[in-house]
Design an enzyme around this catalytic site. Structure first.
Site, PDB file in Angstrom:
ATOM      1  N   SER A  52       0.820  -1.210   0.000  1.00 36.24           N
ATOM      2  CA  SER A  52       0.000   0.000   0.000  1.00 36.24           C
ATOM      3  C   SER A  52       0.858   1.266   0.000  1.00 36.24           C
ATOM      4  CB  SER A  52      -0.940  -0.003   1.201  1.00 36.24           C
ATOM      5  OG  SER A  52      -0.195   0.089   2.398  1.00 36.24           O
ATOM      6  N   HIS A  53       2.144   1.161   0.277  1.00 34.88           N
ATOM      7  CA  HIS A  53       3.032   2.320   0.158  1.00 34.88           C
ATOM      8  C   HIS A  53       4.129   2.097  -0.881  1.00 34.88           C
ATOM      9  CE1 HIS A  53       1.167   3.676   3.979  1.00 34.88           C
ATOM     10  NE2 HIS A  53       1.360   4.847   3.430  1.00 34.88           N
ATOM     11  N   ARG A 191      -8.612   3.371   5.356  1.00 35.65           N
ATOM     12  CA  ARG A 191      -9.841   3.717   4.641  1.00 35.65           C
ATOM     13  C   ARG A 191     -10.059   2.786   3.446  1.00 35.65           C
ATOM     14  NH1 ARG A 191     -13.604   7.282   5.102  1.00 35.65           N
ATOM     15  NH2 ARG A 191     -14.800   7.949   3.299  1.00 35.65           N
ATOM     16  N   ASP A 193      -9.370  -0.343   3.233  1.00 36.76           N
ATOM     17  CA  ASP A 193      -9.950  -1.605   3.690  1.00 36.76           C
ATOM     18  C   ASP A 193     -11.452  -1.488   3.886  1.00 36.76           C
ATOM     19  OD1 ASP A 193      -7.788  -3.367   3.725  1.00 36.76           O
ATOM     20  OD2 ASP A 193      -7.041  -2.527   5.595  1.00 36.76           O
ATOM     21  N   ARG A 309       6.718 -10.873  18.894  1.00 39.60           N
ATOM     22  CA  ARG A 309       7.556 -10.295  17.846  1.00 39.60           C
ATOM     23  C   ARG A 309       7.609  -8.776  17.984  1.00 39.60           C
ATOM     24  NH1 ARG A 309       8.480 -13.301  12.959  1.00 39.60           N
ATOM     25  NH2 ARG A 309       7.889 -11.594  11.571  1.00 39.60           N
ATOM     26  N   LEU A 310       8.739  -8.206  17.626  1.00 41.40           N
ATOM     27  CA  LEU A 310       8.839  -6.749  17.570  1.00 41.40           C
ATOM     28  C   LEU A 310       8.131  -6.266  16.308  1.00 41.40           C
ATOM     29  CD1 LEU A 310      12.599  -6.321  18.602  1.00 41.40           C
ATOM     30  CD2 LEU A 310      10.568  -5.999  20.036  1.00 41.40           C
ATOM     31  N   ARG A 315       8.513  -6.876   7.725  1.00 40.78           N
ATOM     32  CA  ARG A 315       9.055  -5.966   6.727  1.00 40.78           C
ATOM     33  C   ARG A 315      10.549  -6.195   6.512  1.00 40.78           C
ATOM     34  NH1 ARG A 315      10.283  -1.107   7.026  1.00 40.78           N
ATOM     35  NH2 ARG A 315       9.749  -0.609   9.172  1.00 40.78           N
TER      36      ARG A 315
END
Lengths: 342, 342
Positions: A52-53, A191, A193, A309-310, A315
């Site tokens: 999405s980015h 938004r 979603d 998880r951190l 990513r």
């Protein structure tokens, strides 16, 4: 590679993603400096499988460029306001070049006096905040960033859009390539979603939105006509309001509602300000920086010890894979980008 | 006044609450300066009908004083570290006097350079953050404060206490007597509320805690044996982790887990650090401070327009009433305080 994958995606190296973005953005009219700054952000998103980015945003960037509202070539004007404050006037261009140009002075100030702020004004903003946060943590400072957006989100107890999706991002420098970093919208959900649920006729979970009477709803349509909600009830609403104030009136720039009014239906990216704070642990932490760094690492180790998880781990894993093997862009998106004709 | 009220409460003026607190605290051995600083915080809580931060805390304060872990008279040592940074070493006494002594320098720095930080180290901490935030907003600066606590709260995806209840408070100066201000724990619920459910045998809502296997539970007992959760899922967990880092390693002080280890079962107040940031809108906001103040007021007005309340309104209403009519303290609490014998 699966047949499905072969048929539906296009394989690109990370460098090819960057080149494609620069070609399209400059083709649409953006200056080379701005195009490269935007392309770096889009490439980081695509590389980290934050679709999405990533390149998904490219058609929207072209729409913003073509809206006529945005400057395609403004040089950011950097002002050294005080020992703790840098201002970057983006001149109604994208925020990203202003950040890149001002970040060295922000880091220099934070290193010298402990805490410093970078105010970016008059910028079009569409990008994730984590690339900026990661850039700062690589210089050895902790960082906190926030920005308003458009007023789609109702405050707790309200029924109409007033707050933005108002993201908050934070990072802490760590040994090794990856910092501790998170970047989340203070809205309960993106938004996009909400729209996808509406199109699919699927109910939304409680807590995502209210109808136009302010009543909880599980209808995406009713929530789109009413308002989205923040995450975390009245606490999330308070946090979102803080972001409106700190990245709006505090820095002499627009609230989400004012940004939406400025857009006036053009569907360009929101235009407003951004606030980035940087903190130097070596100065703020007193006499023993290594003990403090170790203390933070012990905290992170305790996450792993109990199976938690951190943030951003997915990513970082995607990044490692993408840098080795490239990325796979949905063919429908790739075709849409090529059809732009640049 | 109802018979129930007459029978069950003791009426005190706000001044009498303060005097009572000072008498008990000095009687238990706290120096007068520290006692008055603590009494100001307890009185503010009682006055605003924040019972959990009012006189209710006095027996716990006495227990902390008597634990032998705390200094009863350390003079805070204020260090002017840089144009943007003040450090106050509380010397293992309560945090409140250190805040009071260092706040003027924090405000002076924020006014001069735009953003400044106050680091309080080595302090016992039990108080709400909003009195400090309100004090700062009265000087015309916006402020953000945070502190760890004890490690009762599991991170998202975890099953054991690691994070504190980690409160976050923010304030924005407004015309008139009351600022915009919020102060919330990043835990889903106060630890005391969890215990009350356990004692009453009442189920807890989902999202308050996990059992010792990390599974969601509606048993207060199972959650007390397992861990509390943050508000707002993984976003609240990330925010709480940020507070651990910023009010811990960043400022050279303990995490919630280290604070709990330091306590070692003494049940004294948590001992760690606190971080307070102050922001000067008149400098950060650029050329037109009045326009920025108006922009914030327009945001607040839009809350009211749609029937949403700003945070702390109930508190401000209680304050107005208490200043006129005094407060009513539960007789059982009043008797418990008198029974301390000071």
């Amino acid at each position: 590679m699966s047949v499905f994958g072969d048929a539906e995606t296009v394989s690109l190296s990370v460098g090819e993603v960057f080149d494609l973005a620069v070609r399209v953005l400059t083709g649409a009219g953006l200056s080379l400096d701005h195009a490269q700054a935007v392309a770096r952000a889009l490439t980081a998103g695509e590389r980290d499988e934050c679709a999405s980015h990533g390149l998904y945003r490219l058609p929207g960037c072209v729409m913003t460029i073509k809206s006529g509202k945005m400057s395609v070539d403004a040089e950011p004007v950097i002002e050294d306001v005080s020992p703790a404050l840098v201002r970057a006037d983006a001149g109604y261009a994208y925020s990203l070049l202003a950040f890149e140009r001002a970040a060295p002075l922000l880091v220099e100030k934070a290193k010298k006096v402990g805490v410093a702020a970078l105010v970016i004004n008059n910028c079009f903003h569409f990008s994730a905040l984590w690339p900026e946060i990661e850039h700062l943590t690589q210089q050895g400072v902790a960082a906190l960033a926030m920005t308003p957006s458009h007023s789609w989100v109702a405050p707790a107890g309200g029924k109409r859009g007033l707050l933005g999706t108002n993201p908050l991002a934070f990072g802490w420098p760590r040994p090794g390539p990856n910092p501790y970093v998170f970047d989340f919208a203070t809205s309960a959900i993106a938004r996009g979603d909400m729209s996808l649920h509406d199109i699919a006729g699927k109910p939304i979970p409680e807590g995502w939105g209210v109808d136009s009477e302010g009543q909880p709803t599980t209808s995406a349509r009713a929530a789109l006509d009413g308002a989205m909600l923040t995450f975390g009830g009245h606490k999330g609403s308070a946090l979102s309001t803080m972001i409106e104030l700190m990245a709006g009136p505090l820095i002499g720039d627009l609230t989400s509602r004012e940004s939406m009014a400025f857009d006036d239906g053009a569907k360009a990216a929101p235009m407003h300000g951004e606030l980035i704070l940087a903190f130097n642990p070596d100065l703020m932490g007193g006499a023993n920086p290594q003990a403090n760094a170790d203390r933070a690492e012990a905290l992170f180790a305790a996450f792993a010890d109990q199976g938690a998880r951190l943030p951003s781990q997915r990513r970082f894993e995607a990044r490692e894979c993408s840098l080795k093997h490239g990325v796979r862009v949905p063919k429908v998106l790739f075709d849409q980008i090529e059809a732009l004709g640049y």
